[in-house]
Scaffold this active site. Structure first.
Site, PDB file in Angstrom:
ATOM      1  N   VAL A  39      -1.684   7.340  -2.260  1.00  0.00           N
ATOM      2  CA  VAL A  39      -2.083   7.313  -0.855  1.00  0.00           C
ATOM      3  C   VAL A  39      -3.302   8.222  -0.759  1.00  0.00           C
ATOM      4  CG1 VAL A  39       0.057   6.628   0.254  1.00  0.00           C
ATOM      5  CG2 VAL A  39      -0.224   8.989  -0.411  1.00  0.00           C
ATOM      6  N   ASP A  57      -6.858   9.621   1.202  1.00  0.00           N
ATOM      7  CA  ASP A  57      -7.527   9.792   2.487  1.00  0.00           C
ATOM      8  C   ASP A  57      -9.037   9.750   2.280  1.00  0.00           C
ATOM      9  OD1 ASP A  57      -5.157   9.996   3.935  1.00  0.00           O
ATOM     10  OD2 ASP A  57      -4.959  12.126   3.436  1.00  0.00           O
ATOM     11  N   GLU A  58      -9.671   8.992   3.149  1.00  0.00           N
ATOM     12  CA  GLU A  58     -11.110   8.737   3.050  1.00  0.00           C
ATOM     13  C   GLU A  58     -11.931  10.008   2.837  1.00  0.00           C
ATOM     14  OE1 GLU A  58     -12.772   7.400   6.785  1.00  0.00           O
ATOM     15  OE2 GLU A  58     -14.405   6.413   5.723  1.00  0.00           O
ATOM     16  N   CYS A  59     -12.894   9.930   1.914  1.00  0.00           N
ATOM     17  CA  CYS A  59     -13.875  10.994   1.713  1.00  0.00           C
ATOM     18  C   CYS A  59     -15.164  10.294   1.337  1.00  0.00           C
ATOM     19  CB  CYS A  59     -13.416  11.933   0.609  1.00  0.00           C
ATOM     20  SG  CYS A  59     -14.693  13.127   0.132  1.00  0.00           S
ATOM     21  N   CYS A  70     -15.743  17.738  -4.484  1.00  0.00           N
ATOM     22  CA  CYS A  70     -14.303  17.489  -4.445  1.00  0.00           C
ATOM     23  C   CYS A  70     -13.917  16.453  -5.493  1.00  0.00           C
ATOM     24  CB  CYS A  70     -13.887  17.044  -3.047  1.00  0.00           C
ATOM     25  SG  CYS A  70     -14.792  15.608  -2.481  1.00  0.00           S
ATOM     26  N   CYS A  73     -12.192  13.573  -4.904  1.00  0.00           N
ATOM     27  CA  CYS A  73     -11.689  12.351  -4.269  1.00  0.00           C
ATOM     28  C   CYS A  73     -11.956  11.080  -5.071  1.00  0.00           C
ATOM     29  CB  CYS A  73     -12.216  12.257  -2.847  1.00  0.00           C
ATOM     30  SG  CYS A  73     -11.716  13.685  -1.863  1.00  0.00           S
ATOM     31  N   ASP A 122      -6.085  21.513   8.282  1.00  0.00           N
ATOM     32  CA  ASP A 122      -5.943  20.099   7.967  1.00  0.00           C
ATOM     33  C   ASP A 122      -5.442  19.392   9.222  1.00  0.00           C
ATOM     34  OD1 ASP A 122      -5.071  17.617   6.751  1.00  0.00           O
ATOM     35  OD2 ASP A 122      -4.962  18.683   4.851  1.00  0.00           O
ATOM     36  N   ARG A 171      -4.758  15.940   9.003  1.00  0.00           N
ATOM     37  CA  ARG A 171      -4.330  14.605   8.580  1.00  0.00           C
ATOM     38  C   ARG A 171      -2.897  14.304   8.978  1.00  0.00           C
ATOM     39  NH1 ARG A 171      -6.036  14.753   2.439  1.00  0.00           N
ATOM     40  NH2 ARG A 171      -5.638  16.949   2.824  1.00  0.00           N
ATOM     41  N   SER A 211      -0.704  11.551  -6.991  1.00  0.00           N
ATOM     42  CA  SER A 211      -1.114  12.495  -5.950  1.00  0.00           C
ATOM     43  C   SER A 211      -0.527  13.850  -6.286  1.00  0.00           C
ATOM     44  CB  SER A 211      -0.591  12.032  -4.586  1.00  0.00           C
ATOM     45  OG  SER A 211      -0.784  13.056  -3.611  1.00  0.00           O
ATOM     46  N   LYS A 231       1.769  14.962   1.291  1.00  0.00           N
ATOM     47  CA  LYS A 231       2.021  13.528   1.133  1.00  0.00           C
ATOM     48  C   LYS A 231       3.396  13.301   0.504  1.00  0.00           C
ATOM     49  CE  LYS A 231      -2.861  12.314   0.713  1.00  0.00           C
ATOM     50  NZ  LYS A 231      -3.949  12.078  -0.263  1.00  0.00           N
TER      51      LYS A 231
HETATM   52 ZN   LIG Z   1     -13.536  14.616  -1.063  1.00  0.00          ZN
END
Ligand SMILES: [Zn+2]
Length: 431
Positions: free
Chosen positions: A251, A253-255, A266, A268, A343, A345, A367, A372
């Site tokens: 799962v 999260d958009e980056c 990062c 991501c 955060d 999220r 992950s 999460k």
């Molecule tokens: Zn990122």
């Protein structure tokens, strides 16, 4: 400002109606009831967020999430007719998902309409009767080609099977677009507040954008103006619901900075592409030498921990310019200084999409996030192994983030960095 009433014509096609039509008064007859969590689509009733026939609306807000604002611009510019109704011919899902028992458990799914992909089939009669019912889910198929997957083929980490993964590196996927549909009593419960509190804060913090949040307590479903999710499935989507079939899932999260543009502060994109490689390896067919499992990437539009990219870039500067340089021990503090929280999220709603897919067990969760993990297991889904990002995939400038997260409780099979380790400046300085 003149409030509209049921006798005010909707002036279809006219981009500038003479009266502002307030939505805070019930529009009259014709709205179909929604019974959230009902067994069947028929008993549940369709989600109607049309702006054309006010009397038919049974939700707060409108379709397409944040893109509803662009639709308004298109109408304002005279490029789109207000009364346009989608022609749904040939738009049916390429793969049938569900129905699963989770669909009729009102506590399991509170932020997605489980019937959202099948409105043309389930509500054929209502559509024929003139209701403007739009899908909030769409299922299609694609080939995805990623340089990292092609490299994995070249280095021999992946082998082409000619079915799920071709020799030139194309992976076959089923993908699903998900728009948020919030059942407000259920969302409030997840966040531990009352529905009235949630509705009032949503109203106030959006600058009073949706008056019905406070005036129409009879409307319990809200189509929020936010981004949704995209799901990529490697292998047979039906297998996701079978706990005996090995499921590898991430799962994510958009980056945008890392996912699309490859910025190296990062992890991501490297983690995302590693997960895709793991998904492909898991889902390759048994008769072609694979493991015969299924892979899943659920991608949520929650840019910059849902703080947005402007906040994210401000935090980058604050991190790089602080006395002592960019260190892991100050990583979360810098975000909190700018945003007020570390955060936003809040993973509470994330597992809904997994329940929509019928998932009961994730054998390999790609992950390291404890938030999460806790959200998924707390929602009743069993998690087997957790897969961390391999060290060699962590960009040098992203070490600060990795160390800070591991110290804060993220999963790691290795050593958790201690206080001294976290103080060492490791991030690159601004030039
Ligand atoms: Zn990122």
């Amino acid at each position: 400002m003149t409030a509209g009433s049921s006798s005010t014509p909707d002036s279809p096609g006219h981009p500038h109606p003479r009266h502002i039509r307030l939505t805070s008064h019930s529009g009259g007859f014709g709205a179909l009831p929604i019974v959230w969590g009902a067994e069947t689509a028929r008993e549940r009733g369709p989600v109607v967020g049309t702006t054309t026939s006010r009397a038919h609306r049974n939700v707060i807000g409108t379709h397409s999430g944040s893109y509803s604002v662009y639709r308004a611009l298109a109408v304002a510019a005279g490029a789109l007719k207000r009364e346009h109704k989608a022609d749904l011919t040939n738009t049916a899902p390429t793969n049938t998902i569900g129905p699963y028992p989770q669909w009729s458990d009102p506590a399991k799914i509170v932020s997605i309409d489980p019937w959202g992909a099948e409105v043309a089939r389930e509500y054929e009669a209502e559509l024929a009767a003139g209701y403007d019912i739009r899908p909030t889910l769409a299922v299609t198929q694609a080939h995805v080609m990623l340089p990292e997957v092609i490299e994995a083929l070249q280095k021999g980490r992946l082998k082409a099977d000619g079915q799920l993964l071709t020799a030139n590196g194309a992976a076959m996927v089923t993908k699903v677009a998900v728009e948020p549909v919030w059942y407000l009593p259920g969302v409030a419960k997840r966040f531990g507040c009352t529905e009235a509190e949630l509705r009032r804060v949503l109203f106030e913090e959006t600058g009073g954008m949706y008056p019905e949040l406070v005036t129409r307590s009879d409307l319990e479903v809200f189509l929020p103006p936010i981004g949704g999710q995209t799901v990529y499935i490697f292998g047979n989507p039906r297998d996701l619901a079978d706990p005996n079939v090995e499921l590898t899932a991430r799962v994510h999260d958009e980056c945008n900075g890392s996912d699309v543009f490859g910025s190296d502060i990062c992890t991501c994109r490297p983690y995302l592409t590693h997960a895709i490689e793991e998904c492909i390896a898991a889902a390759q067919p048994k008769d072609k030498g694979g493991r015969g499992g299924v892979g899943l990437v659920a991608y949520s539009r929650k840019e910059g921990r849902a703080l947005g990219e402007v906040t994210k870039f401000l935090v980058y500067n604050a991190r790089k310019r602080q006395v002592g340089g960019d260190t892991a021990d100050q990583y979360f503090a810098r975000t909190e200084c700018v945003a007020g929280v570390q955060d936003m999220r809040f993973q509470e709603l994330m597992p809904d999409v997994l329940h929509w897919l019928g998932i009961r067990k994730i054998h390999r969760l790609v992950s390291m996030s404890n938030m999460k993990y806790d959200a998924i297991t707390g929602s009743g889904i069993e998690v087997g192994e957790r897969i961390n990002i391999p060290d060699e995939l962590i960009p040098a400038d992203a070490r600060v983030e990795m160390d800070a997260k591991m110290a804060a409780g993220y999963f790691t099979p290795g050593a958790v960095p201690d206080a001294d380790e976290l103080k060492k400046a490791k991030g690159r300085a601004l030039k």
